[in-house]
Design an enzyme around this catalytic site. Structure first.
Site, mmCIF file in Angstrom:
data_model
loop_
_atom_site.group_PDB
_atom_site.id
_atom_site.type_symbol
_atom_site.label_atom_id
_atom_site.label_comp_id
_atom_site.label_asym_id
_atom_site.label_seq_id
_atom_site.Cartn_x
_atom_site.Cartn_y
_atom_site.Cartn_z
ATOM 1 N N LYS A 174 0.887 -1.168 0.000
ATOM 2 C CA LYS A 174 0.000 0.000 0.000
ATOM 3 C C LYS A 174 0.920 1.210 0.000
ATOM 4 O O LYS A 174 1.409 1.649 1.037
ATOM 5 C CB LYS A 174 -0.891 -0.022 1.250
ATOM 6 C CG LYS A 174 -2.244 0.650 1.070
ATOM 7 C CD LYS A 174 -2.177 2.117 0.731
ATOM 8 C CE LYS A 174 -1.920 2.992 1.933
ATOM 9 N NZ LYS A 174 -1.613 4.392 1.536
ATOM 10 N N CYS A 284 13.602 11.089 7.227
ATOM 11 C CA CYS A 284 13.393 10.819 8.657
ATOM 12 C C CYS A 284 14.688 10.947 9.458
ATOM 13 O O CYS A 284 14.665 11.170 10.659
ATOM 14 C CB CYS A 284 12.832 9.421 8.819
ATOM 15 S SG CYS A 284 13.866 8.191 8.032
HETATM 16 P P1 NAD Z 1 2.129 8.679 7.189
HETATM 17 O O1 NAD Z 1 2.197 8.005 8.509
HETATM 18 O O2 NAD Z 1 1.128 9.749 7.013
HETATM 19 O O3 NAD Z 1 1.810 7.604 6.045
HETATM 20 C C1 NAD Z 1 2.639 6.482 5.830
HETATM 21 C C2 NAD Z 1 1.810 5.384 5.184
HETATM 22 O O4 NAD Z 1 0.881 4.888 6.140
HETATM 23 C C3 NAD Z 1 0.973 5.862 3.993
HETATM 24 O O5 NAD Z 1 0.973 4.861 3.005
HETATM 25 C C4 NAD Z 1 -0.406 6.041 4.599
HETATM 26 O O6 NAD Z 1 -1.468 5.940 3.688
HETATM 27 C C5 NAD Z 1 -0.437 4.899 5.595
HETATM 28 N N1 NAD Z 1 -1.376 5.062 6.703
HETATM 29 C C6 NAD Z 1 -1.709 6.209 7.350
HETATM 30 N N2 NAD Z 1 -2.599 5.929 8.334
HETATM 31 C C7 NAD Z 1 -2.812 4.593 8.310
HETATM 32 C C8 NAD Z 1 -3.629 3.707 9.078
HETATM 33 N N3 NAD Z 1 -4.385 4.154 10.070
HETATM 34 N N4 NAD Z 1 -3.606 2.397 8.764
HETATM 35 C C9 NAD Z 1 -2.828 1.923 7.762
HETATM 36 N N5 NAD Z 1 -2.040 2.719 7.003
HETATM 37 C C10 NAD Z 1 -2.030 4.028 7.277
HETATM 38 O O7 NAD Z 1 3.593 9.150 6.871
HETATM 39 P P2 NAD Z 1 4.088 10.028 5.646
HETATM 40 O O8 NAD Z 1 3.561 11.400 5.855
HETATM 41 O O9 NAD Z 1 3.803 9.307 4.385
HETATM 42 O O10 NAD Z 1 5.677 10.010 5.854
HETATM 43 C C11 NAD Z 1 6.357 10.885 6.691
HETATM 44 C C12 NAD Z 1 6.624 10.241 8.035
HETATM 45 O O11 NAD Z 1 7.330 9.014 7.848
HETATM 46 C C13 NAD Z 1 7.513 11.077 8.933
HETATM 47 O O12 NAD Z 1 7.036 11.014 10.240
HETATM 48 C C14 NAD Z 1 8.869 10.404 8.815
HETATM 49 O O13 NAD Z 1 9.739 10.607 9.891
HETATM 50 C C15 NAD Z 1 8.469 8.976 8.708
HETATM 51 N N6 NAD Z 1 9.551 8.202 8.089
HETATM 52 C C16 NAD Z 1 10.281 7.354 8.870
HETATM 53 C C17 NAD Z 1 11.338 6.628 8.320
HETATM 54 C C18 NAD Z 1 12.162 5.680 9.150
HETATM 55 O O14 NAD Z 1 12.928 4.903 8.567
HETATM 56 N N7 NAD Z 1 12.045 5.695 10.462
HETATM 57 C C19 NAD Z 1 11.644 6.809 6.963
HETATM 58 C C20 NAD Z 1 10.891 7.688 6.204
HETATM 59 C C21 NAD Z 1 9.833 8.381 6.775
#
Ligand code: NAD
Length: 479
Positions: A174, A284
């Site tokens: 997804k 991140c």
């Molecule tokens: P997000 O959490 O909004 O979304 C990430 C994914 O999760 C998307 O595909 C989204 O549709 C899905 N999602 C959201 N809510 C969900 C739910 N309730 N159930 C299932 N899926 C759900 O994150 P984003 O805005 O896409 O990315 C940015 C964030 O990701 C930042 O907080 C960043 O720090 C983090 N990040 C972390 C790493 C790491 O390796 N730790 C790497 C990259 C990004």
């Protein structure tokens, strides 16, 4: 041309005018790139069933053969790397030079790395005196639900897909709703090179009450690997609890970057510009809280200001561009809001803080440096996920360790020093899963990667990924 994306299931694309759809936009121009169909619960049910069939076929193939097929996939992706880099840049707004040098080559390498590693995996054996011999059997888990973010779409997705399929699982991906293009291309590529049907499947949609949530709650999805915000990790964990499936989370960060006066200043500045602003600060691992030892504080601020102001922000397709557009209008407003409230709180913007004068179309934001922040204020505690750093002075090791650890996050920490004993002392006290000394973003894929505290659960990389994507059974034989 606006393309239409549906789901990719069982080796083919499935489109339906009856599904609701949403637009995927180019962040640099606002142009519509794709109309994306949102998968319903019934769609997810069907795709998971197909993935179960894919798992049955794929898990029976010997590992050497699986590995060869994954290498073929990597070769195919490499042959299309220009096209994929352009696609990633259109979808994310990041400079094409970055998609070409980081996103796409690292995505390809992820496949090669895990395909090779899978062939070397062993297990443990114990002889219990003269009573019994124990050995562990390793096997794939089943259907993997892989949920990815928008900042490094293909790179972070392949970091999950590659070990999942190398271990013999099938997957339902997804991708982030803001960047669905390259995940779909990956599924197409898998079909093209002859991976069995149903091994790599894609559903599109949002998180809550949409494809993401349906996948997480599905009883026949055996594990969930998520990269995203900490709040998303909490929602996913709650939703996964009813089926007690295993989860691996790579979540948000508010990473400290510490500069001691004895560091190699030029090398540190060079790298710190990158660790602050690369990919528009939407990484991140970016060091967003910078702490500088007092004697060199002014020198540091002057140098980083000059470097930030020299960064070329603009058209992601221009080879001179160093910073592109933020992912969406909403995200740009969110980043701007953080800066505005910091100023209200008494902080001072040294440079940046708004839209570059010549770039009123698209979601561009200036590289921004903030000083005079009050401890505990929002800009220091919350993840901004944009090209914004705060810089604060410190006097002692104890003081800076306390500040660095004063956060609910624990993803990465970076520090610069030429004092070896201090380096080891600091590394042992910083609360972060990834610690860099005199470097940043250097990655050996065999090493554990992941966050402490609210930055994640579990570790990925090398054998750690395989621990997550496989099950162990202990076999005990009486002697
Ligand atoms: P997000 O959490 O909004 O979304 C990430 C994914 O999760 C998307 O595909 C989204 O549709 C899905 N999602 C959201 N809510 C969900 C739910 N309730 N159930 C299932 N899926 C759900 O994150 P984003 O805005 O896409 O990315 C940015 C964030 O990701 C930042 O907080 C960043 O720090 C983090 N990040 C972390 C790493 C790491 O390796 N730790 C790497 C990259 C990004």
């Amino acid at each position: 041309m606006v393309i239409r994306l549906g789901s990719f299931e069982g080796g083919r694309e499935v489109l339906s005018e009856e599904r609701k759809s949403f637009s995927d936009l180019n962040p640099a121009t606002g142009e519509v790139l794709a109309e994306v169909e949102e998968a319903t619960k019934e769609d997810v049910d069907r795709v998971v069933k197909i993935a179960q069939g894919g798992f049955k076929r794929w898990s029976k193939i010997p590992v050497a053969q699986r590995s060869a097929l994954i290498h073929r996939l990597a070769d195919y992706l490499e042959s299309r790397s220009e096209e994929l880099a352009e696609m990633e840049t259109r979808d994310t707004g990041k400079p094409l030079t970055l998609s070409k040098s980081l996103d796409i080559p690292r995505s390809i390498f992820n496949f090669r790395f895990f395909a090779d590693y899978a062939k070397t995996l062993g297990t443990e054996a114990f002889q219990s005196d003269d009573q019994a011999i124990n050995y562990a059997l390793r096997r794939p888990v089943g259907v993997a639900g892989l949920i990815s973010p928008w900042n490094l779409p293909l790179l972070l997705l392949t970091w999950k897909v590659a070990p999942a399929i190398a271990a013999g699982n099938s997957c339902v991906i997804k991708p982030a709703e803001l960047t669905p293009l390259t995940a779909y291309e990956l599924a197409r590529a898998a079909q093209e090179v002859g991976l069995p049907e149903g091994v790599i499947n894609v559903v599109n949609g949002f998180g809550p009450q949409s494809a993401g949530e349906f996948l997480v709650a599905h009883p026949n999805v055996d594990l969930i690997s998520l990269t995203g915000e900490t709040s998303t990790g909490k929602a996913v964990m709650a939703n996964a609890a009813s089926t007690l499936k295993r989860v691996s989370f790579e979540l948000g960060g508010k990473n400290p970057l510490i500069v001691f006066a004895d560091c190699d200043f030029d090398e540190m500045i060079e790298t710190t510009v990158r660790s602050s602003f690369v990919n528009q600060g939407e990484v991140c691992l970016c060091g967003s809280r910078v702490y500088v030892e007092e004697p060199i504080f002014d020198k540091f601020v002057d140098a980083i200001k000059a470097r930030a102001e020299a960064l070329v922000v603009g058209d992601p397709f221009d080879p001179k561009t160093q910073m592109g557009a933020l992912i969406s209008k909403e995200h740009k407003e969110r980043v701007a809001g953080f800066v505005e409230r910091a100023v209200v709180d008494g902080a001072k913007v040294v440079t940046g803080g708004g839209t570059p004068r010549t770039l009123t179309k698209g979601n561009f934001f200036e590289p921004t440096i903030i000083v005079d922040v009050k401890s505990g204020c929002e800009i220091v505690t919350e993840e901004v996920f944009g090209p914004v750093i705060t810089v604060e002075p410190f006097r002692s090791e104890e003081e800076v360790i306390a500040k660095a650890n004063d956060t609910r996050y624990g993803l990465a920490a970076t520090f610069w020093t030429s004092n070896l004993r201090r380096a080891h002392r600091m590394a042992a006290q910083l609360e972060a899963g990834v610690i860099w000394i005199n470097t940043w973003f250097y990655r050996d894929l065999r090493t554990p990667f992941g966050g402490m505290k609210q930055s994640g659960i579990g570790r990925e990389g090398g054998v750690h990924s395989f621990e997550f994507y496989t099950e162990l059974s202990n076999v005990c034989i009486k002697l």
